[in-house]
Design an enzyme around this catalytic site. Sequence first.
Site, PDB file in Angstrom:
ATOM      1  N   ARG A  81      71.745  19.545  88.159  1.00 33.42           N
ATOM      2  CA  ARG A  81      71.297  19.952  86.824  1.00 33.42           C
ATOM      3  C   ARG A  81      70.046  20.823  86.930  1.00 33.42           C
ATOM      4  O   ARG A  81      69.854  21.764  86.144  1.00 33.42           O
ATOM      5  CB  ARG A  81      71.024  18.692  85.990  1.00 33.42           C
ATOM      6  CG  ARG A  81      70.764  18.968  84.539  1.00 33.42           C
ATOM      7  CD  ARG A  81      70.802  17.697  83.715  1.00 33.42           C
ATOM      8  NE  ARG A  81      69.704  16.802  84.052  1.00 33.42           N
ATOM      9  CZ  ARG A  81      69.595  15.552  83.578  1.00 33.42           C
ATOM     10  NH1 ARG A  81      70.518  15.064  82.777  1.00 33.42           N
ATOM     11  NH2 ARG A  81      68.571  14.803  83.912  1.00 33.42           N
ATOM     12  N   LYS A 183      67.218  21.200  80.866  1.00 33.26           N
ATOM     13  CA  LYS A 183      65.921  20.577  80.612  1.00 33.26           C
ATOM     14  C   LYS A 183      64.807  21.626  80.705  1.00 33.26           C
ATOM     15  O   LYS A 183      63.940  21.555  81.571  1.00 33.26           O
ATOM     16  CB  LYS A 183      65.690  19.411  81.580  1.00 33.26           C
ATOM     17  CG  LYS A 183      66.447  18.142  81.157  1.00 33.26           C
ATOM     18  CD  LYS A 183      66.252  17.009  82.132  1.00 33.26           C
ATOM     19  CE  LYS A 183      65.413  15.892  81.575  1.00 33.26           C
ATOM     20  NZ  LYS A 183      66.091  15.068  80.562  1.00 33.26           N
ATOM     21  N   GLU A 219      71.864  14.635  69.370  1.00 31.48           N
ATOM     22  CA  GLU A 219      71.048  13.771  70.223  1.00 31.48           C
ATOM     23  C   GLU A 219      70.065  12.961  69.399  1.00 31.48           C
ATOM     24  O   GLU A 219      69.764  13.289  68.255  1.00 31.48           O
ATOM     25  CB  GLU A 219      70.249  14.623  71.219  1.00 31.48           C
ATOM     26  CG  GLU A 219      71.156  15.385  72.157  1.00 31.48           C
ATOM     27  CD  GLU A 219      70.528  15.623  73.509  1.00 31.48           C
ATOM     28  OE1 GLU A 219      69.923  14.687  74.065  1.00 31.48           O
ATOM     29  OE2 GLU A 219      70.642  16.760  73.986  1.00 31.48           O
TER      30      GLU A 219
END
Length: 344
Positions: A81, A183, A219
Amino acid sequence: MNEVDWDSLTFSLTKTDWMYIAKCNLGDAWVPGKIIPYGNFEIDPAAGVLNYGQGIFEGMKAHRTVNDRVVIFRPEENAKRFQSGADRLGMPPVPESIFLDAVEQVVSANKKWIPPSGKGALYIRPLLLGTGPIMGVAPAPEYTFIVFVTPVGPYFKGGLSCIKLIITDEYHRAAPGGSGGVKAIGNYAPGMMPSKNAKKNGFAEVIYLDAEYHKYIEEVGAANFFCIKDDIIYTPELTGTILPGITRDSIIQLAKYFGFQVIIEKVSAEFALDADEAFCCGTAAVISPIGSITHGQKTKVFSSGNIGPVTQKLYNSISGIHSELVEDPFGWLHEVDLNLNLQY
Ligand SMILES: *Cc1c(COP(=O)(O)O)cnc(C)c1O
């Protein structure tokens, strides 16, 4: 500080002794970095990260297990990721082997900061920052990869507790085609004001809906959402605006392994307010059961204290794997060698 009171640890920063640093110029290949004392570092005021937010982070935990091994949960997934995030932000991706070595070295160097089994974990925070100076909006000429760690206590002291959430119709976290799926450090500051307002009104966090239809749950702050209805588990599908959580993926795999039907598709707020159980998940809190969700004038109460049976089963399973109290059927634990011969 040498002695840590393991029982009073919270989820906050305790400075440790060592961190890892590696640098790479744009266009060059990464070479392994080194362990240096934890502390401040110099940065050019024109650094890409300071001016244009060119930066990403990761989050993992190293647990001391009941077998006295130190393990990290699926760090290979974080490494991957971290690479996708670097790609999306125009940064040179850190090779998986350098990422994993760095993480192991920092944990090993700071081994005295790893809480005893059951008292918490050593939270691992990798960063990739565009630290070279640049004036135009363009990729920075130099990148810094840092890994630091901090001991953290259990997210919820005294076991799981149910949280109250509110759906926001006013703010969105991410838009289609944007950076919500990685992120990127810049994704998080815009959530601080909505979250602060929610807390002022007695809620633990906000739930974001999708930015296109304003209808589907994306989320919970910086955690992924699940709900359960008639023993079927639902979680929003990844559309690029939702962060692909490793806890989320692990819960999906465990739930299927236990024989649950898992439906991964758009989950409307309306459907979620009609569910039997709901929880959110991520590395920091693992699983947080949701006690209630408020949307406009409506409030759905899932529980006023009792945790739903499916939520509890998934929590016991995933936290049991972390501590080796239960079997790790997927081989998710990555053991750290605490006797690495480190040059520092
Ligand atoms: C990190 C993060 C998560 C959870 O991901 P994990 O890999 O499970 O820790 C969920 N949502 C957002 C926005 C995140 O930043």
